[in-house]
Design a protein around this motif. Structure first.
Motif, PDB file in Angstrom:
ATOM      1  N   LEU A   1       0.827  -1.205   0.000  1.00  0.00           N
ATOM      2  CA  LEU A   1       0.000   0.000   0.000  1.00  0.00           C
ATOM      3  C   LEU A   1       0.864   1.258   0.000  1.00  0.00           C
ATOM      4  CD1 LEU A   1      -2.810   1.320   0.262  1.00  0.00           C
ATOM      5  CD2 LEU A   1      -2.617   1.030   2.735  1.00  0.00           C
ATOM      6  N   HIS A   2       1.974   1.208   0.741  1.00  0.00           N
ATOM      7  CA  HIS A   2       2.815   2.404   0.834  1.00  0.00           C
ATOM      8  C   HIS A   2       3.473   2.744  -0.505  1.00  0.00           C
ATOM      9  CE1 HIS A   2       6.087  -0.637   1.503  1.00  0.00           C
ATOM     10  NE2 HIS A   2       6.776   0.233   0.777  1.00  0.00           N
ATOM     11  N   GLU A   3       3.582   1.769  -1.412  1.00  0.00           N
ATOM     12  CA  GLU A   3       4.157   2.042  -2.731  1.00  0.00           C
ATOM     13  C   GLU A   3       3.262   3.019  -3.496  1.00  0.00           C
ATOM     14  OE1 GLU A   3       7.308   1.548  -5.428  1.00  0.00           O
ATOM     15  OE2 GLU A   3       7.085   0.579  -3.475  1.00  0.00           O
TER      16      GLU A   3
ATOM     17  N   THR B   8       0.934   5.108  -2.118  1.00  0.00           N
ATOM     18  CA  THR B   8       0.849   6.404  -1.444  1.00  0.00           C
ATOM     19  C   THR B   8       2.142   7.193  -1.631  1.00  0.00           C
ATOM     20  OG1 THR B   8       1.530   5.360   0.651  1.00  0.00           O
ATOM     21  CG2 THR B   8      -0.839   5.588   0.246  1.00  0.00           C
ATOM     22  N   SER B   9       3.266   6.507  -1.631  1.00  0.00           N
ATOM     23  CA  SER B   9       4.551   7.166  -1.883  1.00  0.00           C
ATOM     24  C   SER B   9       4.602   7.703  -3.306  1.00  0.00           C
ATOM     25  CB  SER B   9       5.700   6.182  -1.646  1.00  0.00           C
ATOM     26  OG  SER B   9       6.948   6.778  -1.956  1.00  0.00           O
ATOM     27  N   PHE B  10       4.084   6.908  -4.241  1.00  0.00           N
ATOM     28  CA  PHE B  10       4.049   7.353  -5.632  1.00  0.00           C
ATOM     29  C   PHE B  10       3.194   8.612  -5.770  1.00  0.00           C
ATOM     30  CE2 PHE B  10       1.622   7.523  -9.572  1.00  0.00           C
ATOM     31  CZ  PHE B  10       2.651   7.634 -10.499  1.00  0.00           C
ATOM     32  N   ALA B  11       2.001   8.590  -5.187  1.00  0.00           N
ATOM     33  CA  ALA B  11       1.084   9.722  -5.316  1.00  0.00           C
ATOM     34  C   ALA B  11       1.678  10.997  -4.707  1.00  0.00           C
ATOM     35  CB  ALA B  11      -0.250   9.395  -4.652  1.00  0.00           C
ATOM     36  N   ALA B  12       2.457  10.823  -3.651  1.00  0.00           N
ATOM     37  CA  ALA B  12       3.044  11.980  -2.975  1.00  0.00           C
ATOM     38  C   ALA B  12       4.381  12.392  -3.580  1.00  0.00           C
ATOM     39  CB  ALA B  12       3.224  11.682  -1.491  1.00  0.00           C
ATOM     40  N   GLY B  13       4.940  11.554  -4.443  1.00  0.00           N
ATOM     41  CA  GLY B  13       6.235  11.860  -5.034  1.00  0.00           C
ATOM     42  C   GLY B  13       7.356  11.792  -4.035  1.00  0.00           C
ATOM     43  N   THR B  14       7.324  10.807  -3.128  1.00  0.00           N
ATOM     44  CA  THR B  14       8.351  10.651  -2.105  1.00  0.00           C
ATOM     45  C   THR B  14       9.084   9.327  -2.288  1.00  0.00           C
ATOM     46  OG1 THR B  14       6.758   9.632  -0.577  1.00  0.00           O
ATOM     47  CG2 THR B  14       7.033  12.020  -0.453  1.00  0.00           C
ATOM     48  N   GLY B  15      10.151   9.150  -1.522  1.00  0.00           N
ATOM     49  CA  GLY B  15      10.918   7.910  -1.586  1.00  0.00           C
ATOM     50  C   GLY B  15      11.468   7.681  -2.976  1.00  0.00           C
ATOM     51  N   TYR B  16      11.251   6.506  -3.514  1.00  0.00           N
ATOM     52  CA  TYR B  16      11.737   6.140  -4.842  1.00  0.00           C
ATOM     53  C   TYR B  16      11.263   7.127  -5.904  1.00  0.00           C
ATOM     54  CZ  TYR B  16      12.287   3.259  -9.080  1.00  0.00           C
ATOM     55  OH  TYR B  16      12.628   2.800 -10.336  1.00  0.00           O
ATOM     56  N   TYR B  17      10.099   7.737  -5.676  1.00  0.00           N
ATOM     57  CA  TYR B  17       9.473   8.597  -6.687  1.00  0.00           C
ATOM     58  C   TYR B  17       9.778  10.083  -6.478  1.00  0.00           C
ATOM     59  CZ  TYR B  17       7.095   4.194  -7.334  1.00  0.00           C
ATOM     60  OH  TYR B  17       6.828   2.863  -7.539  1.00  0.00           O
ATOM     61  N   THR B  18      10.742  10.391  -5.622  1.00  0.00           N
ATOM     62  CA  THR B  18      11.139  11.777  -5.422  1.00  0.00           C
ATOM     63  C   THR B  18      11.618  12.380  -6.748  1.00  0.00           C
ATOM     64  OG1 THR B  18      11.794  11.374  -3.120  1.00  0.00           O
ATOM     65  CG2 THR B  18      12.726  13.319  -4.201  1.00  0.00           C
TER      66      THR B  18
ATOM     67  N   ASP C  60      -9.149   7.003  -6.917  1.00  0.00           N
ATOM     68  CA  ASP C  60      -9.844   8.298  -6.973  1.00  0.00           C
ATOM     69  C   ASP C  60      -9.441   9.175  -5.792  1.00  0.00           C
ATOM     70  OD1 ASP C  60     -11.107   7.588  -9.298  1.00  0.00           O
ATOM     71  OD2 ASP C  60     -12.992   6.999  -8.319  1.00  0.00           O
ATOM     72  N   THR C  61      -9.256   8.582  -4.613  1.00  0.00           N
ATOM     73  CA  THR C  61      -8.843   9.370  -3.454  1.00  0.00           C
ATOM     74  C   THR C  61      -7.418   9.880  -3.613  1.00  0.00           C
ATOM     75  OG1 THR C  61      -8.043   7.424  -2.219  1.00  0.00           O
ATOM     76  CG2 THR C  61     -10.359   8.034  -1.939  1.00  0.00           C
ATOM     77  N   LEU C  62      -6.554   9.091  -4.281  1.00  0.00           N
ATOM     78  CA  LEU C  62      -5.182   9.529  -4.517  1.00  0.00           C
ATOM     79  C   LEU C  62      -5.147  10.689  -5.493  1.00  0.00           C
ATOM     80  CD1 LEU C  62      -3.120   6.213  -4.915  1.00  0.00           C
ATOM     81  CD2 LEU C  62      -3.277   7.705  -2.923  1.00  0.00           C
ATOM     82  N   ALA C  63      -6.098  10.729  -6.409  1.00  0.00           N
ATOM     83  CA  ALA C  63      -6.102  11.775  -7.442  1.00  0.00           C
ATOM     84  C   ALA C  63      -6.637  13.105  -6.939  1.00  0.00           C
ATOM     85  CB  ALA C  63      -6.930  11.303  -8.636  1.00  0.00           C
TER      86      ALA C  63
ATOM     87  N   HIS D 125       3.212  -3.332   6.903  1.00  0.00           N
ATOM     88  CA  HIS D 125       3.424  -3.414   8.344  1.00  0.00           C
ATOM     89  C   HIS D 125       3.018  -4.796   8.870  1.00  0.00           C
ATOM     90  CE1 HIS D 125       4.495   0.762   9.101  1.00  0.00           C
ATOM     91  NE2 HIS D 125       3.514   1.143   8.298  1.00  0.00           N
ATOM     92  N   ARG D 126       2.102  -5.443   8.185  1.00  0.00           N
ATOM     93  CA  ARG D 126       1.596  -6.738   8.626  1.00  0.00           C
ATOM     94  C   ARG D 126       2.182  -7.891   7.833  1.00  0.00           C
ATOM     95  NH1 ARG D 126      -3.525  -7.376   7.444  1.00  0.00           N
ATOM     96  NH2 ARG D 126      -3.835  -8.920   9.091  1.00  0.00           N
ATOM     97  N   LEU D 127       2.434  -7.672   6.537  1.00  0.00           N
ATOM     98  CA  LEU D 127       2.943  -8.722   5.663  1.00  0.00           C
ATOM     99  C   LEU D 127       4.088  -8.170   4.829  1.00  0.00           C
ATOM    100  CD1 LEU D 127      -0.463 -10.097   4.327  1.00  0.00           C
ATOM    101  CD2 LEU D 127       1.047 -11.279   5.928  1.00  0.00           C
ATOM    102  N   PHE D 128       5.077  -8.993   4.553  1.00  0.00           N
ATOM    103  CA  PHE D 128       6.190  -8.572   3.697  1.00  0.00           C
ATOM    104  C   PHE D 128       6.311  -9.526   2.526  1.00  0.00           C
ATOM    105  CE2 PHE D 128      10.571  -9.240   2.319  1.00  0.00           C
ATOM    106  CZ  PHE D 128      10.870  -7.963   1.864  1.00  0.00           C
ATOM    107  N   SER D 129       6.713  -8.974   1.387  1.00  0.00           N
ATOM    108  CA  SER D 129       6.997  -9.837   0.243  1.00  0.00           C
ATOM    109  C   SER D 129       8.144  -9.259  -0.567  1.00  0.00           C
ATOM    110  CB  SER D 129       5.768  -9.982  -0.664  1.00  0.00           C
ATOM    111  OG  SER D 129       6.070 -10.828  -1.767  1.00  0.00           O
ATOM    112  N   SER D 130       9.079 -10.121  -0.926  1.00  0.00           N
ATOM    113  CA  SER D 130      10.078  -9.766  -1.923  1.00  0.00           C
ATOM    114  C   SER D 130       9.407  -9.748  -3.294  1.00  0.00           C
ATOM    115  CB  SER D 130      11.213 -10.796  -1.921  1.00  0.00           C
ATOM    116  OG  SER D 130      11.849 -10.848  -0.674  1.00  0.00           O
ATOM    117  N   PRO D 131      10.038  -9.133  -4.278  1.00  0.00           N
ATOM    118  CA  PRO D 131       9.481  -9.192  -5.635  1.00  0.00           C
ATOM    119  C   PRO D 131       9.492 -10.632  -6.162  1.00  0.00           C
ATOM    120  CG  PRO D 131      11.079  -7.407  -5.441  1.00  0.00           C
ATOM    121  CD  PRO D 131      11.222  -8.250  -4.216  1.00  0.00           C
ATOM    122  N   ILE D 132       8.328 -11.144  -6.520  1.00  0.00           N
ATOM    123  CA  ILE D 132       8.204 -12.512  -7.011  1.00  0.00           C
ATOM    124  C   ILE D 132       7.183 -12.551  -8.134  1.00  0.00           C
ATOM    125  CG2 ILE D 132       8.775 -13.576  -4.774  1.00  0.00           C
ATOM    126  CD1 ILE D 132       5.728 -14.167  -4.485  1.00  0.00           C
ATOM    127  N   THR D 133       7.266 -13.608  -8.935  1.00  0.00           N
ATOM    128  CA  THR D 133       6.236 -13.899  -9.925  1.00  0.00           C
ATOM    129  C   THR D 133       6.004 -15.396  -9.936  1.00  0.00           C
ATOM    130  OG1 THR D 133       6.997 -12.050 -11.306  1.00  0.00           O
ATOM    131  CG2 THR D 133       5.480 -13.621 -12.315  1.00  0.00           C
TER     132      THR D 133
END
Length: 283
Positions: A174-176, A178-188, A279-282, A221-229
């Motif tokens: 989820l934080h990916e 929200t971070s994208f929408a805010a232009g923070t972290g990786y998306y700075t 829609d809420t992010l926009a 915060h509750r679950l973690f996952s590495s990039p997988i397919t």
């Protein structure tokens, strides 16, 4: 009495499999005897004896090594004749991961799994859902002048992935988003107009492709996952950055599948609720 019968059956199975292995290897009893360090008569006796006696572990191991099969298979403890090393080599592979939109290896795996459900946890926003402006911003620092060429070359592959007969389930922290929408972290540094266009594009793709394409947002915060397919029942791939680690044995593939399914079950934003969230992010 049953124990004695079991021993006879196992001894008979050993003789049958030893004969098959000698024939498949196109070798002789004499050659096998030399490789195992025993007399030819010992091998001959193993093949002719109708009793319940089995050879010692050392002789079984020597025969298995020369014939290119596993000792467990000769003894009837496994149905797979391959050695443990061969089984590992076929069930697990490590390949290079190019810094590219859709590299040759990934595209080949998508083709192989066409028609199966594909489960994906991307490292960032999934490439197959990105706008051209987003791809240019992300890949230009690495590809430089060849970025435009790479995007053009990958367009058909991205279209294939979006429009294939496979169902796609994508799970993203989820934080990916929200971070994208805010232009923070990786998306700075990512311009706001590109971010707005990207969110609108994802909203349009959801309307166009749902339920064939489903995007879930889980709480890291509750679950973690590495990039997988996970490519259907065929293979599961772990993305390390410079390499892909691919597993083809069913136990590993099922373990990756169970992990992904937990991300879906416990998603903070399920796929059906994604449009409202976007829609809420926009706003």
């Amino acid at each position: 009495m049953m124990d004695k019968t079991d021993k006879r059956d196992r001894a008979q199975l050993f003789r049958t499999r030893l004969t098959l292995a000698i024939d498949d290897k196109h070798t002789t009893q004499s050659a096998l005897a030399r490789a195992a360090g025993v007399d030819r008569s010992t091998i001959s006796q193993l093949l002719k004896d109708q009793g319940a006696r089995l050879p010692n572990a050392q002789l079984v191991a020597e025969c298995a090594a020369h014939l290119g099969v596993s000792a467990d298979w000769l003894l009837g403890l496994s149905d797979r004749p391959e050695s443990a090393a061969d089984l590992l080599a076929t069930s697990l592979s490590v390949t290079d991961a190019e810094r590219a939109l859709v590299d040759e290896q990934i595209f080949a795996w998508h083709h192989e799994a066409a028609g199966y459900k594909i489960r994906h946890v991307p490292a960032t926003l999934p490439d197959m859902l990105k706008t051209r402006a987003m791809l240019e911003w992300e890949y230009t620092p690495h590809l430089g002048r060849t970025t435009d060429q790479a995007i053009g070359a990958s367009k058909d592959r991205l279209d294939f992935m979006r429009n294939s007969n496979s169902d796609y389930e994508i799970a993203l922290p989820l934080h990916e988003m929200t971070s994208f929408a805010a232009g923070t972290g990786y998306y700075t540094g990512l311009p706001e107009d590109i971010r707005d266009e990207q969110i609108a594009y994802m909203r349009a793709l959801h309307d166009q492709l749902y339920p064939t394409l489903r995007l879930y947002l889980f709480d890291a915060h509750r679950l973690f996952s590495s990039p997988i397919t996970v490519f259907g029942p065929l293979l599961a791939v772990l993305y390390l950055g410079a390499n892909y680690v691919a597993f083809r044995d069913s136990d590993r593939v099922q373990a990756f599948t169970r992990h992904f399914d937990q991300l879906v079950r416990e998603a903070q934003v399920p796929a059906r609720a994604l449009p409202v969230f976007l829609d809420t992010l926009a706003l």
